[in-house]
Scaffold this motif. Structure first.
Motif, short mmCIF file in Angstrom:
data_model
loop_
_atom_site.label_atom_id
_atom_site.label_comp_id
_atom_site.label_asym_id
_atom_site.label_seq_id
_atom_site.Cartn_x
_atom_site.Cartn_y
_atom_site.Cartn_z
N UNK A 194 36.42 62.90 -5.59
CA UNK A 194 37.11 62.22 -6.71
C UNK A 194 36.74 60.74 -6.76
N UNK A 195 36.78 60.09 -5.59
CA UNK A 195 36.51 58.66 -5.54
C UNK A 195 35.07 58.35 -5.91
N UNK A 196 34.13 59.18 -5.46
CA UNK A 196 32.73 58.92 -5.80
C UNK A 196 32.52 59.00 -7.32
N UNK A 197 33.15 59.95 -7.97
CA UNK A 197 33.04 60.04 -9.43
C UNK A 197 33.59 58.77 -10.09
N UNK A 224 29.36 53.51 0.76
CA UNK A 224 29.22 54.68 1.62
C UNK A 224 30.62 55.18 1.94
N UNK A 225 31.00 56.32 1.41
CA UNK A 225 32.34 56.85 1.64
C UNK A 225 32.33 57.62 2.96
N UNK A 226 33.12 57.13 3.90
CA UNK A 226 33.17 57.71 5.25
C UNK A 226 34.55 58.29 5.51
N UNK A 227 35.05 59.07 4.56
CA UNK A 227 36.35 59.72 4.72
C UNK A 227 36.23 60.88 5.71
N UNK A 263 39.49 69.07 4.53
CA UNK A 263 39.63 69.42 3.12
C UNK A 263 40.14 68.25 2.28
N UNK A 264 41.15 67.54 2.80
CA UNK A 264 41.72 66.42 2.05
C UNK A 264 40.69 65.29 1.89
N UNK A 265 39.98 64.99 2.96
CA UNK A 265 38.97 63.94 2.90
C UNK A 265 37.82 64.28 1.97
N UNK A 266 37.38 65.55 2.01
CA UNK A 266 36.28 65.99 1.14
C UNK A 266 36.69 65.88 -0.33
N UNK A 267 37.87 66.36 -0.64
CA UNK A 267 38.36 66.33 -2.01
C UNK A 267 38.51 64.89 -2.51
N UNK A 268 39.11 64.04 -1.68
CA UNK A 268 39.31 62.64 -2.07
C UNK A 268 37.99 61.91 -2.22
N UNK A 269 37.04 62.17 -1.33
CA UNK A 269 35.72 61.53 -1.42
C UNK A 269 35.00 61.92 -2.70
#
Length: 195
Positions: free
Chosen positions: A160-163, A145-148, A152-158
């Motif tokens: 990328x990381x989920x992929x 469960x990605x809780x970033x 904007x930075x958190x959404x983009x990183x989440x």
């Protein structure tokens, strides 16, 4: 979690610098980044969170400045210099098939305080390391469960990381806070349910 506060008194706890043991300890602390070349403590004014490796040794330190009188441009978030090693709350990764992955340790502790102990943290928005991935694989984590942060930075990183995690075979879900908030900010606004 052995949380502490760096209040500029570390030098008072060490043998004097004009003694060989005092000089040697200070030299090691400078090499690891706890002391700066100037002789000042790197984490002064910060709550400090040690991160431990498999054998219980400190592999990283995260510091969050909490004093108000910082000079302009001073970083609020500090780590030791170099690449990041170790996993915050490694015990959770070892014992849980589902992990909540936060962007920062303070956010992870917000989940912990709410009763969710299956939580860990990356080293900031782009700080998911090979150590994290290896620990997830080795310990049989199945769902992340990605809780970033919900910026904007958190959404983009989440995203990328989920992929990346899905490609590695993990089920991945996103915890969505209100826009602009992180776990800690959200936790401070939520009131306990009425009885």
């Amino acid at each position: 979690f052995k949380i502490g506060y760096a209040n500029r008194t570390l030098g008072n706890q060490l043998p004097e610098r004009n003694r060989s043991t005092g000089a040697a300890i200070r030299e090691r602390l400078t090499k690891t980044g706890v002391y700066r070349e100037s002789g000042h403590e790197h984490f002064t004014g910060a709550v400090v969170f040690p991160i431990f490796g498999e054998s219980g040794q400190v592999t990283e330190i995260y510091g969050r400045k909490i004093i108000d009188n910082l000079r302009e441009g001073t970083a609020y978030h500090l780590y030791l210099p170099g690449h990041h090693e170790g996993i915050f709350n490694l015990e959770a990764v070892k014992t849980s098939k589902e992990i909540i992955l936060c962007e920062a340790i303070i956010d992870a502790l917000s989940f912990w305080n709410a009763g969710f102990h299956n939580v860990t943290a990356s080293y900031g928005v782009n700080g998911f390391t090979p150590d994290h991935l290896e620990a997830f694989r080795k310990n049989g984590v199945e769902r992340v469960f990605i809780a970033y942060d919900r910026d904007d930075a958190g959404e983009s990183a989440a995203e990328r990381l989920s992929r990346e995690l899905i490609a590695e075979g993990f089920e991945c879900l996103r915890i969505l806070f209100p826009r602009g908030m992180d776990a800690n900010e959200y936790g401070l606004k939520v009131k306990p349910p009425s009885k």
